[in-house]
Design a protein around this motif. Structure first.
Motif, PDB file in Angstrom:
ATOM      1  N   PRO A 271       0.831  -1.211   0.000  1.00  0.00           N
ATOM      2  CA  PRO A 271       0.000   0.000   0.000  1.00  0.00           C
ATOM      3  C   PRO A 271       0.861   1.255   0.000  1.00  0.00           C
ATOM      4  O   PRO A 271       1.888   1.313   0.685  1.00  0.00           O
ATOM      5  CB  PRO A 271      -0.798  -0.124   1.307  1.00  0.00           C
ATOM      6  CG  PRO A 271      -0.828  -1.592   1.590  1.00  0.00           C
ATOM      7  CD  PRO A 271       0.488  -2.133   1.105  1.00  0.00           C
ATOM      8  N   PRO A 272       0.482   2.283  -0.754  1.00  0.00           N
ATOM      9  CA  PRO A 272       1.326   3.477  -0.896  1.00  0.00           C
ATOM     10  C   PRO A 272       1.482   4.298   0.373  1.00  0.00           C
ATOM     11  O   PRO A 272       2.406   5.099   0.478  1.00  0.00           O
ATOM     12  CB  PRO A 272       0.608   4.282  -1.987  1.00  0.00           C
ATOM     13  CG  PRO A 272      -0.807   3.802  -1.956  1.00  0.00           C
ATOM     14  CD  PRO A 272      -0.747   2.363  -1.578  1.00  0.00           C
ATOM     15  N   ASP A 273       0.585   4.102   1.352  1.00  0.00           N
ATOM     16  CA  ASP A 273       0.645   4.925   2.557  1.00  0.00           C
ATOM     17  C   ASP A 273       1.517   4.311   3.658  1.00  0.00           C
ATOM     18  O   ASP A 273       1.674   4.906   4.735  1.00  0.00           O
ATOM     19  CB  ASP A 273      -0.760   5.174   3.101  1.00  0.00           C
ATOM     20  CG  ASP A 273      -1.517   3.880   3.402  1.00  0.00           C
ATOM     21  OD1 ASP A 273      -1.151   2.828   2.827  1.00  0.00           O
ATOM     22  OD2 ASP A 273      -2.469   3.923   4.203  1.00  0.00           O
ATOM     23  N   LEU A 274       2.119   3.147   3.408  1.00  0.00           N
ATOM     24  CA  LEU A 274       2.964   2.538   4.434  1.00  0.00           C
ATOM     25  C   LEU A 274       4.280   3.302   4.567  1.00  0.00           C
ATOM     26  O   LEU A 274       4.846   3.744   3.569  1.00  0.00           O
ATOM     27  CB  LEU A 274       3.286   1.082   4.074  1.00  0.00           C
ATOM     28  CG  LEU A 274       2.187   0.029   4.251  1.00  0.00           C
ATOM     29  CD1 LEU A 274       2.750  -1.346   3.898  1.00  0.00           C
ATOM     30  CD2 LEU A 274       1.634   0.038   5.651  1.00  0.00           C
ATOM     31  N   PRO A 275       4.804   3.442   5.787  1.00  0.00           N
ATOM     32  CA  PRO A 275       6.137   4.040   5.955  1.00  0.00           C
ATOM     33  C   PRO A 275       7.192   3.187   5.249  1.00  0.00           C
ATOM     34  O   PRO A 275       6.997   1.979   5.066  1.00  0.00           O
ATOM     35  CB  PRO A 275       6.340   4.033   7.476  1.00  0.00           C
ATOM     36  CG  PRO A 275       4.970   3.923   8.053  1.00  0.00           C
ATOM     37  CD  PRO A 275       4.176   3.120   7.071  1.00  0.00           C
ATOM     38  N   PRO A 276       8.309   3.774   4.843  1.00  0.00           N
ATOM     39  CA  PRO A 276       9.312   3.037   4.071  1.00  0.00           C
ATOM     40  C   PRO A 276       9.791   1.746   4.729  1.00  0.00           C
ATOM     41  O   PRO A 276       9.867   0.705   4.068  1.00  0.00           O
ATOM     42  CB  PRO A 276      10.455   4.049   3.928  1.00  0.00           C
ATOM     43  CG  PRO A 276       9.785   5.373   3.990  1.00  0.00           C
ATOM     44  CD  PRO A 276       8.666   5.201   4.970  1.00  0.00           C
ATOM     45  N   LEU A 277      10.123   1.799   6.013  1.00  0.00           N
ATOM     46  CA  LEU A 277      10.656   0.609   6.663  1.00  0.00           C
ATOM     47  C   LEU A 277       9.593  -0.480   6.779  1.00  0.00           C
ATOM     48  O   LEU A 277       9.877  -1.668   6.583  1.00  0.00           O
ATOM     49  CB  LEU A 277      11.211   0.968   8.042  1.00  0.00           C
ATOM     50  CG  LEU A 277      12.004  -0.130   8.753  1.00  0.00           C
ATOM     51  CD1 LEU A 277      13.109  -0.683   7.859  1.00  0.00           C
ATOM     52  CD2 LEU A 277      12.607   0.422  10.043  1.00  0.00           C
ATOM     53  N   THR A 278       8.367  -0.080   7.074  1.00  0.00           N
ATOM     54  CA  THR A 278       7.259  -1.042   7.135  1.00  0.00           C
ATOM     55  C   THR A 278       7.028  -1.674   5.775  1.00  0.00           C
ATOM     56  O   THR A 278       6.751  -2.876   5.660  1.00  0.00           O
ATOM     57  CB  THR A 278       5.978  -0.353   7.616  1.00  0.00           C
ATOM     58  OG1 THR A 278       6.224   0.297   8.868  1.00  0.00           O
ATOM     59  CG2 THR A 278       4.849  -1.357   7.791  1.00  0.00           C
TER      60      THR A 278
ATOM     61  N   GLU B  88      11.587   6.181  -4.917  1.00  0.00           N
ATOM     62  CA  GLU B  88      10.481   6.296  -5.871  1.00  0.00           C
ATOM     63  C   GLU B  88       9.147   6.420  -5.159  1.00  0.00           C
ATOM     64  O   GLU B  88       8.296   7.237  -5.529  1.00  0.00           O
ATOM     65  CB  GLU B  88      10.475   5.095  -6.806  1.00  0.00           C
ATOM     66  CG  GLU B  88       9.385   5.152  -7.866  1.00  0.00           C
ATOM     67  CD  GLU B  88       9.421   3.969  -8.813  1.00  0.00           C
ATOM     68  OE1 GLU B  88       8.544   3.884  -9.678  1.00  0.00           O
ATOM     69  OE2 GLU B  88      10.339   3.129  -8.667  1.00  0.00           O
ATOM     70  N   ARG B  89       8.949   5.617  -4.102  1.00  0.00           N
ATOM     71  CA  ARG B  89       7.694   5.663  -3.364  1.00  0.00           C
ATOM     72  C   ARG B  89       7.553   6.954  -2.565  1.00  0.00           C
ATOM     73  O   ARG B  89       6.452   7.468  -2.400  1.00  0.00           O
ATOM     74  CB  ARG B  89       7.603   4.460  -2.409  1.00  0.00           C
ATOM     75  CG  ARG B  89       7.376   3.129  -3.114  1.00  0.00           C
ATOM     76  CD  ARG B  89       7.436   1.983  -2.129  1.00  0.00           C
ATOM     77  NE  ARG B  89       6.424   2.080  -1.101  1.00  0.00           N
ATOM     78  CZ  ARG B  89       5.215   1.531  -1.165  1.00  0.00           C
ATOM     79  NH1 ARG B  89       4.863   0.825  -2.235  1.00  0.00           N
ATOM     80  NH2 ARG B  89       4.356   1.664  -0.172  1.00  0.00           N
TER      81      ARG B  89
END
Length: 210
Positions: free
Chosen positions: A93-100, A155-156
């Motif tokens: 999902p696009p709203d997840l933090p990078p590490l998650t 990118e994200r």
């Protein structure tokens, strides 16, 4: 009125089918060569095994071996995991933090691997941690993976993949994964690798509490 299709022309669907068949054959040949290489390395030792012996065991010519693996070291260090990981990252999902995002992607990618593939990975990891020449090649691969992860995170997040923050995050992820891999080897694969990797990334996500 349209003219009938000439017999010597193939449709796009036929072209795709032929291409898919060729790719499957190439993937099978590549997998067979690597499997035989790993078997011989385990039986004879890495240094005592020649490319000619690997080619004979895989029922290919030495020139075919070199088309798939430029060097003997590459038969150990090369893999197809990065594209699988990239697909898993993009699927998050696009709203997840990078590490998650990365933790979930690694979990997805490794849990999807067949037991036989994990066995090959274990054999390869044992070799790369015990053969000096392979350790050097493995470091090159680590740099490439860090850059790949940095690119995916950037990118994200809409960030520069060369920024210190992005590169540090990617490096930290690889940094906590290496001890997990070492533990996996020490226990001869008895502890599932996905469990060890997820635990390591969980520590990082929690701020590395001790």
């Amino acid at each position: 009125m349209s003219s009938p299709q000439r017999a010597d022309r193939t449709s796009p669907a036929s072209d795709r089918a032929v291409t898919s068949l060729r790719e499957r054959k190439k993937a099978k040949t590549r997998r067979t060569i690597q499997e035989q290489a790993l078997r011989l390395f385990a039986e004879q030792g890495y240094d005592a095994t020649t490319v000619e012996q690997i080619a004979e065991a895989a029922e290919v010519s030495p020139s075919t071996f070199f088309r798939y693996f430029p060097t003997k070291e590459d038969a150990v260090t090369q893999d197809d995991y990065d594209p699988l990981l990239m697909e898993a990252i993009k699927a998050q999902p696009p709203d997840l933090p990078p590490l998650t995002t990365l933790r979930a992607a690694f979990r997805t990618a490794f849990e999807a691997m067949e037991p036989e593939e994990l066995d090959r990975m274990l054999s390869r990891t044992k070799l790369t941690t015990s053969v000096p020449a392979l350790r050097a090649r493995t470091m090159e691969g680590l740099y490439s993976t860090i850059e790949m992860l940095a690119g995916a995170v950037a990118e994200r997040a809409g960030r520069d993949p060369r920024s210190p923050a992005v590169r540090t995050l990617a490096g930290a992820v690889m940094g906590v994964m290496l001890p997990a891999m070492f533990t996996w080897v020490e226990h001869d694969g008895r502890i599932p690798l996905p469990v060890l990797l997820d635990e390591a990334l969980g520590y990082l996500e929690a701020g590395l509490p001790i």
